[in-house]
Scaffold this motif. Sequence first.
Motif, PDB file in Angstrom:
ATOM      1  N   UNK A  81     -67.370  75.528 -77.498  1.00 17.67           N
ATOM      2  CA  UNK A  81     -67.135  74.083 -77.595  1.00 17.67           C
ATOM      3  C   UNK A  81     -66.041  73.807 -78.625  1.00 17.67           C
ATOM      4  N   UNK A  82     -64.927  73.259 -78.167  1.00 15.70           N
ATOM      5  CA  UNK A  82     -63.834  72.898 -79.070  1.00 15.70           C
ATOM      6  C   UNK A  82     -64.092  71.499 -79.594  1.00 15.70           C
ATOM      7  N   UNK A  83     -64.414  71.403 -80.874  1.00 15.89           N
ATOM      8  CA  UNK A  83     -64.750  70.114 -81.466  1.00 15.89           C
ATOM      9  C   UNK A  83     -63.504  69.289 -81.788  1.00 15.89           C
ATOM     10  N   UNK A  84     -62.396  69.956 -82.104  1.00 10.96           N
ATOM     11  CA  UNK A  84     -61.151  69.275 -82.441  1.00 10.96           C
ATOM     12  C   UNK A  84     -60.016  69.873 -81.607  1.00 10.96           C
ATOM     13  N   UNK A 140     -51.508  75.536 -83.554  1.00 10.23           N
ATOM     14  CA  UNK A 140     -52.157  76.514 -84.428  1.00 10.23           C
ATOM     15  C   UNK A 140     -53.160  77.261 -83.557  1.00 10.23           C
ATOM     16  N   UNK A 141     -53.725  78.365 -84.075  1.00 11.07           N
ATOM     17  CA  UNK A 141     -54.539  79.234 -83.233  1.00 11.07           C
ATOM     18  C   UNK A 141     -55.891  79.540 -83.861  1.00 11.07           C
ATOM     19  N   UNK A 142     -56.915  79.580 -83.004  1.00  8.01           N
ATOM     20  CA  UNK A 142     -58.214  80.099 -83.416  1.00  8.01           C
ATOM     21  C   UNK A 142     -58.579  81.249 -82.473  1.00  8.01           C
ATOM     22  N   UNK A 143     -59.285  82.242 -83.001  1.00  8.58           N
ATOM     23  CA  UNK A 143     -59.693  83.416 -82.228  1.00  8.58           C
ATOM     24  C   UNK A 143     -61.207  83.412 -82.088  1.00  8.58           C
ATOM     25  N   UNK A 177     -64.127  73.347 -86.517  1.00  4.61           N
ATOM     26  CA  UNK A 177     -63.136  73.179 -85.440  1.00  4.61           C
ATOM     27  C   UNK A 177     -63.750  73.480 -84.083  1.00  4.61           C
ATOM     28  N   UNK A 178     -64.641  74.467 -84.036  1.00  2.18           N
ATOM     29  CA  UNK A 178     -65.267  74.859 -82.770  1.00  2.18           C
ATOM     30  C   UNK A 178     -66.641  75.463 -83.047  1.00  2.18           C
ATOM     31  N   UNK A 179     -67.497  75.439 -82.025  1.00  2.00           N
ATOM     32  CA  UNK A 179     -68.830  76.024 -82.142  1.00  2.00           C
ATOM     33  C   UNK A 179     -69.106  76.906 -80.929  1.00  2.00           C
ATOM     34  N   UNK A 180     -69.994  77.883 -81.141  1.00  2.00           N
ATOM     35  CA  UNK A 180     -70.427  78.758 -80.058  1.00  2.00           C
ATOM     36  C   UNK A 180     -71.928  78.567 -79.908  1.00  2.00           C
ATOM     37  N   UNK A 181     -72.375  78.262 -78.716  1.00  2.00           N
ATOM     38  CA  UNK A 181     -73.809  78.047 -78.495  1.00  2.00           C
ATOM     39  C   UNK A 181     -74.277  78.896 -77.325  1.00  2.00           C
ATOM     40  N   UNK A 185     -54.710  76.035 -80.200  1.00  2.00           N
ATOM     41  CA  UNK A 185     -54.664  77.036 -79.133  1.00  2.00           C
ATOM     42  C   UNK A 185     -55.802  78.028 -79.345  1.00  2.00           C
ATOM     43  N   UNK A 186     -56.499  78.383 -78.259  1.00  2.00           N
ATOM     44  CA  UNK A 186     -57.667  79.252 -78.348  1.00  2.00           C
ATOM     45  C   UNK A 186     -57.349  80.617 -77.756  1.00  2.00           C
TER      46      UNK A 186
END
Length: 210
Positions: A119-122, A138-141, A172-176, A107-108
């Motif tokens: 970009x959510x890689x997983x 689970x959560x990412x911020x 898990x995720x990247x910011x571009x 969950x984002x």
Amino acid sequence: MSDQIKIQVERREDFGKGASRQARRDGKIPAVVYGHGTDPVHLLLPTQETTLAVRNPNALLTLVRDGEEHLVLPKDIQRNFISQTVSHIDFIVVRKGEKVVVDVWVHVDGEAAPGTTFNLEEASVPVLAEATHLPENVTIDIEGREAGDHVYAKDVTVPAGTTIELEDDYVIATISETVEQDLGETEEETEEPATVGAKGGDDEAEKTED
């Protein structure tokens, strides 16, 4: 957290593709239960009730047969390729207090900085949790994260008693940076109307004069 769902089941006596097709026509799903060193048990489950229950792939089920109850988790759910109906399920026996590894959704929360792309890689990650208290996600911020930032497994927020089964530096995720595509200006080419036949008309006039 996982809710326990009770489903009345029956032992499967007939086997083979023909028997499986007949069971599905009768509104039953073939299944097998195994784990904890016990022999596999072949069962038939009610289609509608079971299909609703396993919409959550980590659904904790209590299978009831002849007064006996078995606490299980879906291990493998097979679906018809065309209709996507459940055709067979493998269950694994679990016990209260036992921990198991399951995949849960990521969950984002928040929004990345302006001018960036997230970009959510997983979309899901493996976690180790108590079988009777499995998290839904689970959560990412990502609030305010800048271009070039990465969200690692160590940054994932998990419920108490749950651990993520990935290395800390797993991405898990990247910011571009958002790239704006310049398509350029399209100029419409205007052509003078074709004068097909105009010259021919003069020729015809000359012929007439002749």
